[in-house]
Design an enzyme around this catalytic site. Structure first.
Site, mmCIF file in Angstrom:
data_model
loop_
_atom_site.group_PDB
_atom_site.id
_atom_site.type_symbol
_atom_site.label_atom_id
_atom_site.label_comp_id
_atom_site.label_asym_id
_atom_site.label_seq_id
_atom_site.Cartn_x
_atom_site.Cartn_y
_atom_site.Cartn_z
ATOM 1 N N GLU A 185 1.537 8.098 8.922
ATOM 2 C CA GLU A 185 1.186 7.387 10.155
ATOM 3 C C GLU A 185 2.059 7.774 11.348
ATOM 4 O OE1 GLU A 185 1.276 5.945 7.204
ATOM 5 O OE2 GLU A 185 -0.781 5.251 6.941
ATOM 6 N N HIS A 192 -2.855 -5.073 3.659
ATOM 7 C CA HIS A 192 -4.024 -4.417 4.256
ATOM 8 C C HIS A 192 -4.678 -5.290 5.318
ATOM 9 C CE1 HIS A 192 -3.495 -1.818 0.798
ATOM 10 N NE2 HIS A 192 -4.381 -0.970 1.288
#
Lengths: 335, 321
Positions: free
Chosen positions: A72, A141
């Protein structure tokens, strides 16, 4: 998909993922500086035509649709550097909690480097973040972090609630010369709705009154719009006329629309899925208290997720997500 | 390809300029109320900026860090605009928004300067991607210290740059210290250049006090990048003469260690080489010293005479309108 006429526009029925896909497709065809990067955006584990990047690798090739490693910080830094280098990156963070791994590049760099340069550089990039509770994956998540990014000067934060808004707002985001955080609730991928077929934009920083009413204002955004509309329908039967303001953009905040609505109704409920403490409802409430306090006929109310991580088990997760019953109860307290 | 006399003289000139610039900053920091905020210097490391930048073309981009003065000066940044920015004046290259730590000079393609240690790696990767995407004949050089290689961003960015064969030259300025930590206290391997193996790129260690050697290794890395063969990791072995910042008492740097490295001064070394080759006379060296000192004196005068920004100018430059 079959089109139908609504006013001047030909309409189609799309989920939000498909609407995002259409915006990406049209913008990429328009401007060769636009490229996409992210984890599994070309060949992915979520292989469904409802997903936002479905078919784009086939349409534009691996030079413009870049599947990245699970990385990321590199994805976000790729966007910052490529934007500085004159491209217009649109990168994806697969799930909102993973934004923390990308956050140095966005918070310390995308948002600040123009200012640090004295206005000499620009960072026209979009970070699309998939967000929202409700799919049983638990709190690593599912974690709505929009208030974190809204707290950072230099970032625009967009959070559409309908496929039609998503298409027009994403086009604006891509054409904007500033960094834009574009947060998509994944639940909305599977809630088809009417979307104009035309090439149109919706301005960033402009809220939308999704339901006009006279008795109470509900300010909300993203997936919670549906919850607000349910509550409004339910209360309509009891003679309570609810106005629903869909913020669409958190920053820059459309204070004008919020204040005009509250001045009309005299009552305010702010609704979001994110947790309560430090949530963006506090900012909306503060704007109203500072500028429309004397117009309020009752104390404002917040309806939000509780201050807990999002749990995985269905009954626990449903307990977390605000529902129409809570909104109705909050409104009843103040009308 | 050998390094030409003209290139050696230019490297000497930019090293002298950077040295005088930073020695002047040291002096200014010792005077009350001259300089506000931190002051982080690269005194003794000038060969890295001068050598590497001499190997770049004007179209190439650099990404630098908190210890950036020698990179920017070697790149040709205006010393007056840099000094005024360091003084916090409106005429500074970043209108007082940056100060000394994040000097951005797009005029010389120093687009992004970041003081978040390790922040430059992913951005350099993105800049390299933009160059590759557009098929440009240009590379990105990313400057960083040995300490920055401990950041996770080093791994993520070099992995991606290696994977996509991006035209990036990663220039590590191993000055043996990460803030107060000596190299052996923060890294368990002898050479950072060996980390390149992990990312499918060549790694090369070079004497970072030898400007022509830094030039030569950077030139080769640049050619490799332009040929589509991907990034290179260069480790320049040098030494930080000063503390992490001015005001750091350097209790952790042995005096004999500092003295030994001062004896390997990159400026003395190159000027000796040039004199031995008959390419520089004592008078020419004196002239170079005098002219670079004059440039710095003029930069200080310009900065001191420049106006402060109006307080409300703080509100400008967040957004592109």
């Amino acid at each position: 998909m079959s089109g139908s006429r609504e006013g001047e526009m030909t309409m189609q029925t799309l989920g939000m993922g498909q609407a995002v896909n259409q915006a990406l497709r049209e913008e990429m065809a328009r401007d060769s500086r636009i490229f996409l990067a992210g984890e599994g955006i070309g060949v992915g584990i979520h292989d469904s035509p409802m997903m936002p990047t479905a078919g784009l690798l086939e349409a534009f090739g691996p030079g413009r649709v870049k599947d990245t490693p699970v990385s990321e910080a590199a994805i976000a830094g790729l966007a910052v550097g490529a934007a500085a280098g004159g491209l217009r990156p649109v990168v994806e963070v697969m799930f909102n909690p993973f934004f923390t791994l990308a956050s140095d590049m966005i918070i310390n760099h995308a948002a600040k480097l123009r200012y640090l340069s004295g206005g000499k550089t620009r960072f026209p990039l979009v970070v699309r973040i998939k967000s929202g509770a409700g799919f049983g994956a638990g709190c690593q998540h599912s974690h709505n972090l929009e208030a974190w990014v809204a707290h950072c000067p230099g970032l625009k934060v967009v959070m559409p609630a309908t496929p039609a808004d998503a298409k027009g707002l994403l086009k604006s985001a891509i054409r904007d010369d500033n960094p834009v955080i574009f947060i998509e609730d994944m639940g909305l991928y599977f809630a088809p709705d009417a979307v104009p077929e035309d090439d149109y934009t919706i301005p960033i920083g402009k809220a939308d009154i999704k339901r006009a009413g006279t008795d109470v204002t509900v300010v909300t955004w993203s997936k919670m719009l549906g919850v607000a509309m349910q509550a409004a329908e339910q209360l309509a039967g009891e003679g309570v006329d609810v106005e629903v303001v869909d913020l669409r953009t958190l920053t820059p905040l459309d204070s004008e629309t919020i204040l005009a609505s509250v001045r009309k109704t005299g009552r305010l409920v702010v609704l979001h899925e994110a947790t309560r403490t430090g949530g963006f409802a506090g900012e909306v409430a503060a704007v109203v208290m500072e500028q429309a306090f004397t117009d309020l006929k009752a104390p404002l109310r917040r309806v939000t997720g509780p201050d807990i991580p999002v749990p995985a088990s269905p009954p626990l997760e449903q307990f977390y997500i605000p529902d129409a019953g809570q909104v109705v109860a909050a409104i009843r307290e103040i009308v | 390809m050998t390094v030409s006399t003209q290139q050696r003289l230019e490297m000497l000139r930019t090293m002298l300029l950077a040295r005088r610039f930073e020695e002047t900053l040291t002096e200014l920091c010792q005077q009350p109320d001259k300089i506000h905020g931190m002051m982080i210097l690269a005194t003794g490391q000038e060969a890295v900026g001068s050598g590497a930048c001499a190997a770049l073309s004007p179209a190439d981009v650099i990404v630098t860090n908190h210890r950036s003065h020698h990179h920017l000066l070697a790149r040709g940044a205006d010393p007056k605009a840099l000094m005024a920015e360091i003084f916090g004046r409106r005429t500074g290259c970043n209108k007082g928004k940056s100060g000394t730590l994040h000097l951005a000079v797009p005029e010389v393609n120093a687009l992004c300067t970041t003081t978040v240690v390790g922040g430059g790696f992913p951005i350099a990767t993105g800049l390299g991607f933009a160059q590759q995407y557009r098929g440009e004949t240009a590379v990105t050089a990313c400057f960083f210290g040995d300490g920055a290689t401990s950041e996770g961003s080093f791994h993520e960015a070099l992995n991606l740059a290696g994977l996509w064969r991006l035209p990036v030259v990663f220039v590590c300025e191993n000055n043996r210290y990460a803030a107060a930590q000596g190299y052996d206290e923060h890294t368990p391997i002898e050479s950072l250049a060996t980390r390149a193996d992990a990312y499918g790129m060549p790694g090369e260690q070079v004497d970072g006090n030898d400007a022509p050697a830094v030039f030569e290794v950077t030139r080769r890395a640049r050619e490799r990048a332009l040929a589509g063969e991907g990034p290179t990791l260069i480790e320049c072995m040098t030494y930080r003469w000063r503390g992490h910042g001015e005001g750091d008492p350097q209790r952790y740097q042995p005096a004999e260690e500092i003295a030994a490295w001062k004896a390997r001064c990159p400026i003395e070394r190159l000027s000796e080489t040039l004199r031995a080759r008959g390419e520089l006379s004592d008078a020419e060296l004196d002239d170079l010293r005098a002219s670079t000192a004059a440039v710095v004196a003029e930069a200080v005068r310009f900065a001191e005479e420049s106006p402060w920004p109006e307080p409300r100018e703080a509100l400008d430059d967040v957004w592109v309108a």
